[in-house]
Design a protein around this motif. Structure first.
Motif, mmCIF file in Angstrom:
data_model
loop_
_atom_site.group_PDB
_atom_site.id
_atom_site.type_symbol
_atom_site.label_atom_id
_atom_site.label_comp_id
_atom_site.label_asym_id
_atom_site.label_seq_id
_atom_site.Cartn_x
_atom_site.Cartn_y
_atom_site.Cartn_z
ATOM 1 N N PHE A 145 -22.181 -8.207 7.195
ATOM 2 C CA PHE A 145 -21.499 -7.004 7.678
ATOM 3 C C PHE A 145 -20.872 -7.188 9.066
ATOM 4 C CE2 PHE A 145 -24.058 -4.775 4.410
ATOM 5 C CZ PHE A 145 -23.031 -4.068 3.793
ATOM 6 N N VAL B 188 -27.900 -3.155 -1.777
ATOM 7 C CA VAL B 188 -27.649 -3.129 -0.332
ATOM 8 C C VAL B 188 -27.162 -1.763 0.140
ATOM 9 C CG1 VAL B 188 -26.163 -4.095 1.487
ATOM 10 C CG2 VAL B 188 -27.195 -5.617 -0.232
ATOM 11 N N THR B 189 -27.731 -1.334 1.259
ATOM 12 C CA THR B 189 -27.285 -0.128 1.970
ATOM 13 C C THR B 189 -27.113 -0.504 3.438
ATOM 14 O OG1 THR B 189 -28.775 1.087 0.509
ATOM 15 C CG2 THR B 189 -27.803 2.324 2.302
ATOM 16 N N ALA B 190 -26.084 0.039 4.072
ATOM 17 C CA ALA B 190 -25.879 -0.227 5.502
ATOM 18 C C ALA B 190 -25.747 1.093 6.257
ATOM 19 C CB ALA B 190 -24.639 -1.093 5.712
ATOM 20 N N ILE C 47 -29.489 -2.565 8.166
ATOM 21 C CA ILE C 47 -29.243 -2.737 6.729
ATOM 22 C C ILE C 47 -30.553 -2.631 5.958
ATOM 23 C CG2 ILE C 47 -27.177 -4.188 7.012
ATOM 24 C CD1 ILE C 47 -30.319 -5.847 5.775
ATOM 25 N N VAL D 40 -22.008 -1.727 11.817
ATOM 26 C CA VAL D 40 -23.295 -1.655 11.124
ATOM 27 C C VAL D 40 -24.421 -1.974 12.103
ATOM 28 C CG1 VAL D 40 -24.720 -2.730 9.324
ATOM 29 C CG2 VAL D 40 -22.329 -2.148 8.848
ATOM 30 N N ASP E 127 -32.385 -10.379 4.891
ATOM 31 C CA ASP E 127 -31.930 -9.351 5.833
ATOM 32 C C ASP E 127 -30.973 -9.928 6.879
ATOM 33 O OD1 ASP E 127 -33.566 -7.788 4.329
ATOM 34 O OD2 ASP E 127 -34.905 -7.166 5.938
ATOM 35 N N VAL F 213 -27.605 -10.532 5.077
ATOM 36 C CA VAL F 213 -26.815 -9.319 4.823
ATOM 37 C C VAL F 213 -26.266 -8.751 6.132
ATOM 38 C CG1 VAL F 213 -26.894 -6.944 3.922
ATOM 39 C CG2 VAL F 213 -27.982 -8.802 2.641
ATOM 40 N N MET F 214 -27.072 -8.782 7.184
ATOM 41 C CA MET F 214 -26.597 -8.298 8.486
ATOM 42 C C MET F 214 -25.440 -9.168 8.992
ATOM 43 S SD MET F 214 -26.778 -5.856 10.442
ATOM 44 C CE MET F 214 -27.535 -4.940 11.717
#
Length: 267
Positions: free
Chosen positions: A67, A222-224, A96, A93, A60, A63-64
């Motif tokens: 973005f 992945v979704t943001a 996430i 963002v 997490d 991924v953060m």
């Protein structure tokens, strides 16, 4: 670090790797198949490098950080809902979601149950069935039934863990295609294209002790979200709109496979 310098979030710095091309998506054969499946011009793979050791339990943060990174923001591509053009993420963002996608399969024999259970004939032809709808998909053959209809008698040929595998997800996405998808009558184009893209995205190495080939990549769906709601891979949710991050911890590369459901390029 001098006062006022920005400390990267989670310690990760990213860089865009435009020179990394994904041949599996651009061969003439794949291009013509993606056109038939209404995915051409709406599916893209991009590569980024990163500078720290990747740990799955910190996915997490990773991924953060991705973005938020100044090298990602102007380079990560997505399709605009309004114009249908490729754009970059013009919003901040805030949250996430990165869902772990198992990635253990090394052989296309994974799909042999399709032949064993008369979903596909020995000659590769997909067995047809009476038309029905599983919104928004038209089901006109046994393959789509096995992919979509949970209470069909052959749904069980793939277990729940099988269905979660990245190889299965990729295959299913290609079979279901875009908004004006023309389905194949035979299985092979789906299998071949799945294999090409999978091999292009996923990293393997030979285990020095056992000498066996093993997958080293970790995969996340992945979704943001921004302050308004979902912003990536799209503002609209759809089973066929997705972004997978395939992380190679040894090369320190992340491959982003993106598709947004809609009408693909025709000509």
């Amino acid at each position: 670090m001098a006062a006022g310098e920005l400390v990267p979030l989670g310690g990760y710095y990213f860089r865009f790797l435009p020179q990394k091309t994904f041949k599996s998506l651009s061969t003439p054969e794949t291009t013509s198949r993606l056109r038939q499946w209404s995915m051409l011009g709406r599916i893209k793979a991009q590569a980024f490098g990163f500078d720290q050791t990747f740990q799955v339990y910190r996915k997490d943060d990773f991924v953060m950080a991705f973005f938020k990174d100044p090298n990602v923001i102007p380079n990560l591509k997505l399709l605009s809902d309004s114009s249908g053009q490729w754009i970059t993420l013009g919003t901040e963002v805030k949250k996430i979601e990165a869902i772990n996608v198992p990635c253990t399969q090394l052989s296309m024999s994974f799909f042999n149950p399709l032949y064993d259970e008369d979903i596909v004939r020995e000659n590769g032809h997909i067995v047809k069935c009476l038309d029905s709808f599983c919104d928004p998909f038209l089901i006109s053959d046994e393959l789509r039934k096995v992919l979509l209809v949970e209470d069909s008698e052959k749904y069980e040929v793939f277990s729940q863990p099988d269905r979660e595998e990245f190889l299965f997800c990729l295959f299913k996405h290609l079979c279901l295609g875009g908004a004006l998808c023309q389905y194949e009558d035979v299985l092979n184009p789906y299998l071949e294209t799945t294999k090409l893209i999978y091999k292009d995205l996923v990293s393997v190495r030979k285990n020095p002790q056992t000498k066996k080939i093993q997958i080293t990549s970790s995969v996340f769906k992945v979704t943001a979200y921004d302050s308004v709601g979902m912003c990536y891979p799209s503002t609209k949710s759809h089973e066929q709109t997705f972004s997978y991050f395939i992380v190679d911890p040894i090369m320190r590369h992340v491959h982003v496979l993106y598709h947004c459901y809609g009408v693909g390029e025709m000509s």
